[in-house]
Design a protein around this motif. Structure first.
Motif, PDB file in Angstrom:
ATOM      1  N   ARG A  77       8.644   0.791  -2.823  1.00 31.09           N
ATOM      2  CA  ARG A  77       7.684   0.994  -1.732  1.00 31.09           C
ATOM      3  C   ARG A  77       8.337   1.052  -0.345  1.00 31.09           C
ATOM      4  O   ARG A  77       7.839   1.727   0.546  1.00 31.09           O
ATOM      5  N   PHE A  93       7.186  -2.494  -6.388  1.00 29.09           N
ATOM      6  CA  PHE A  93       5.973  -3.000  -7.033  1.00 29.09           C
ATOM      7  C   PHE A  93       6.325  -3.823  -8.275  1.00 29.09           C
ATOM      8  O   PHE A  93       5.463  -4.507  -8.821  1.00 29.09           O
ATOM      9  N   GLU A 119       3.429  -7.175  -6.565  1.00 27.74           N
ATOM     10  CA  GLU A 119       4.071  -6.104  -5.793  1.00 27.74           C
ATOM     11  C   GLU A 119       4.658  -6.560  -4.450  1.00 27.74           C
ATOM     12  O   GLU A 119       3.959  -7.143  -3.633  1.00 27.74           O
ATOM     13  N   LYS A 121       5.842  -5.287  -0.926  1.00 24.38           N
ATOM     14  CA  LYS A 121       5.442  -4.069  -0.215  1.00 24.38           C
ATOM     15  C   LYS A 121       6.332  -3.705   0.968  1.00 24.38           C
ATOM     16  O   LYS A 121       6.306  -2.570   1.422  1.00 24.38           O
ATOM     17  N   ARG A 137       1.586  -8.472  -2.258  1.00 29.53           N
ATOM     18  CA  ARG A 137       0.173  -8.648  -2.580  1.00 29.53           C
ATOM     19  C   ARG A 137      -0.154 -10.109  -2.903  1.00 29.53           C
ATOM     20  O   ARG A 137      -1.312 -10.505  -2.890  1.00 29.53           O
ATOM     21  N   ASP A 164      -3.483  -9.660   0.731  1.00 23.18           N
ATOM     22  CA  ASP A 164      -2.313  -8.787   0.606  1.00 23.18           C
ATOM     23  C   ASP A 164      -1.564  -8.606   1.939  1.00 23.18           C
ATOM     24  O   ASP A 164      -2.176  -8.265   2.942  1.00 23.18           O
ATOM     25  N   LYS A 166       0.996  -6.367   3.822  1.00 19.24           N
ATOM     26  CA  LYS A 166       1.480  -5.001   3.595  1.00 19.24           C
ATOM     27  C   LYS A 166       2.786  -4.654   4.299  1.00 19.24           C
ATOM     28  O   LYS A 166       3.485  -3.730   3.896  1.00 19.24           O
ATOM     29  N   TYR A 182      -3.821  -7.003   4.814  1.00 16.38           N
ATOM     30  CA  TYR A 182      -5.109  -6.464   4.378  1.00 16.38           C
ATOM     31  C   TYR A 182      -6.247  -7.317   4.939  1.00 16.38           C
ATOM     32  O   TYR A 182      -7.388  -6.878   4.983  1.00 16.38           O
ATOM     33  N   ASP A 183      -5.930  -8.539   5.407  1.00 15.72           N
ATOM     34  CA  ASP A 183      -6.966  -9.395   6.006  1.00 15.72           C
ATOM     35  C   ASP A 183      -7.237  -9.006   7.455  1.00 15.72           C
ATOM     36  O   ASP A 183      -7.922  -9.705   8.186  1.00 15.72           O
ATOM     37  N   ASN A 184      -6.698  -7.859   7.873  1.00 14.01           N
ATOM     38  CA  ASN A 184      -6.930  -7.296   9.208  1.00 14.01           C
ATOM     39  C   ASN A 184      -6.297  -8.080  10.349  1.00 14.01           C
ATOM     40  O   ASN A 184      -6.744  -7.970  11.490  1.00 14.01           O
ATOM     41  N   ARG A 221      -7.740  10.384   9.412  1.00 14.61           N
ATOM     42  CA  ARG A 221      -7.616   9.615   8.180  1.00 14.61           C
ATOM     43  C   ARG A 221      -6.543   8.560   8.399  1.00 14.61           C
ATOM     44  O   ARG A 221      -5.880   8.531   9.446  1.00 14.61           O
ATOM     45  N   PHE A 224      -0.347   6.047   8.221  1.00  8.67           N
ATOM     46  CA  PHE A 224       0.518   5.252   7.369  1.00  8.67           C
ATOM     47  C   PHE A 224       1.784   4.767   8.059  1.00  8.67           C
ATOM     48  O   PHE A 224       2.384   3.794   7.627  1.00  8.67           O
ATOM     49  N   ALA A 239      -2.692  10.428   6.755  1.00  8.13           N
ATOM     50  CA  ALA A 239      -3.252  11.034   5.550  1.00  8.13           C
ATOM     51  C   ALA A 239      -3.944  12.363   5.843  1.00  8.13           C
ATOM     52  O   ALA A 239      -4.486  12.999   4.936  1.00  8.13           O
ATOM     53  N   ASN A 274       3.520   9.693   4.644  1.00  6.68           N
ATOM     54  CA  ASN A 274       3.587   8.243   4.472  1.00  6.68           C
ATOM     55  C   ASN A 274       4.574   7.559   5.398  1.00  6.68           C
ATOM     56  O   ASN A 274       4.475   6.356   5.638  1.00  6.68           O
TER      57      ASN A 274
END
Lengths: 305, 154
Positions: A77, A93, A119, A121, A137, A164, A166, A182-184, A221, A224, A239, A274
């Motif tokens: 990754r 991962f 994983e 990351k 993660r 997670d 990232k 991922y918890d912002n 979108r 990344f 994206a 990406n």
């Protein structure tokens, strides 16, 4: 800054094929930034391999010099060179982080860091190359100390994020670690001294007071990747298959910087972009990696007239 | 994996009568919702021996496509509010569509508004490319997805 005055173009120099699955990340070797050294970068992919690319002095184009395979058993990754350029760390991962060393042209896996529950990351070296950070993660951030003989010792497992994690990134000069989740939130980790415990000294969220500026309405979108060049040009890859470049506005407000779009390259790739990474040397080169498996090298040029 | 079915008594609907489609004069280039629906309607539910169509998880109306931009949006309705299979259904839809459409098509998958207790969180997971990629590398999940997609052919 003359960037805003000139008529600039992001010209595609090369389209590198080789990976058989999406390209997730690209990293330029910092030791190859000098003008007389062939520029080298690493790319990692969903095809479980890492490829090393080197510019040929004669043709001035990049060739794949090595394929690092049969080590990771799942997607690779993220990859990061140590500041000296001697070691390459690759996060996968498969829950491991591999450390590679260039031994006379061949890359050998000299160490495998295990510990994450699932994983991994992202991986990042600190400015001096004495510490390595990984995240994944399993919601943790691990700090590893680089010991003699390519040994790595985990000195801290940082808990705090509720989901997670990232990405991790060290401050460019100080031993301060940033993680985003991922918890912002973005967390800032710090240790008082070499022996001290690491702890989260700040959590940045949507309404944090240090927030300076948000650039929105450009990509439609997921974005990344973002990367700042030596000259302060921000490149973003998203994206929507596009790459956009931003610079600080000359007429920014008194209470903070503002940025404006310098140029956009729509359909930079056939699929999601990406990773975007500026070459660390003098030449204005940008490498981009995509879901379409391709890597492109771009040059930021001033158009004549 | 939890023992016992999450929803032991789903409501099963009869399959809609399939309308025979006439040759499209524009050739195979046109992509419309019904074409997409035909690819996904028979995907088997992860928990019950019925298709997503039979359980009203999907219908033709749940699909929108912007062919020019190459974007597909699928909205599905889990059978119950606390459906823990929602992410698996999402994975099945993605894998199927990736097989059937050119790679440049972008697919967004959501649960129908109000149809799930953790709607926001489920939608975030369904569309997190990194999470989806990692999930599909998990052999157990991959096997479950394959069973949902290919069980009709066995």
């Amino acid at each position: 800054m003359e960037l805003l005055d000139g008529n600039l173009e992001l010209k595609e120099i090369q389209n590198l094929q080789g990976h058989t699955d999406r390209v997730w990340s690209i990293a330029w070797n910092p030791a190859t930034a000098a003008a007389d050294v062939p520029a080298v970068f690493a790319s990692c992919s969903g095809d479980k391999t890492v490829r090393i690319w080197e510019a040929s002095p004669s043709t001035r184009s990049w060739d794949c010099k090595a394929v690092l395979e049969e080590t990771h058993t799942r997607t690779v990754r993220s990859c990061a060179w140590s500041p000296s350029g001697k070691l390459l760390a690759t996060a996968s991962f498969d829950a491991t982080t591999a450390i590679w060393e260039n031994v006379g042209g061949d890359f050998e896996c000299v160490s495998t860091l295990e510990g994450h529950e699932n994983e991994v990351k992202s991986v990042s070296w600190n400015a001096s190359g004495s510490l390595l950070a990984t995240c994944g993660r399993d919601r943790t951030v691990w700090i590893w100390e680089v010991m003699p003989g390519n040994e790595f010792e985990c000195i801290e497992v940082l808990q705090g994020h509720t989901q997670d994690v990232k990405m991790v990134q060290w401050h460019p000069t100080m031993d301060i670690l940033f993680s985003c989740s991922y918890d912002n939130t973005v967390k800032v980790w710090w240790s008082e001294d070499a022996e001290g415990d690491w702890s989260c000294v700040q959590t940045l969220g949507e309404s944090s007071k240090n927030h300076l500026c948000t650039l929105s309405g450009y990509h439609d979108r997921t974005i990344f990747s973002v990367h700042w060049s030596r000259e302060g040009i921000i490149a973003s890859g998203a994206a929507d298959d596009a790459i956009r470049l931003f610079v600080e506005s000359k007429d920014g407000l008194m209470n903070g910087p503002s940025y404006q779009l310098l140029l956009k390259k729509e359909k930079a790739h056939d699929m999601d972009v990406n990773s975007v990474q500026w070459f660390p040397g003098e030449k204005r080169l940008l490498a981009s990696g995509s879901d379409d498996g391709a890597i492109k090298i771009w040059e930021l040029e001033t158009l004549p007239g | 994996m939890t023992l016992g079915l999450i929803n032991a008594n789903p409501v099963v609907h009869a399959k809609k009568e399939r309308v025979a489609r006439t040759e499209d004069p524009h050739g195979d280039d046109a992509v419309d919702p019904l074409e997409i629906y035909d690819f996904v309607r028979d995907i088997r539910d992860p928990e019950h021996p019925y298709s997503l169509e039979q359980l009203s998880v999907l219908s033709e109306e749940s699909i929108t496509v912007d062919e020019k931009l190459g974007r597909i949006l699928i909205t599905f309705t889990p059978t119950i509010q606390h459906c823990s299979m929602a992410t698996v259904i999402g994975l099945c839809l993605r894998v199927k569509l990736k097989e059937c459409f050119p790679p440049h098509f972008k697919v967004d998958i959501k649960v129908a508004p109000g149809s799930h207790a953790d709607e926001k969180s489920v939608n975030k997971q369904l569309n997190d490319k990194e999470r989806v990629a990692a999930a599909l590398e998990n052999p157990n999940l991959r096997q479950l997805v394959d069973e949902c997609l290919y069980s009709n052919e066995l």
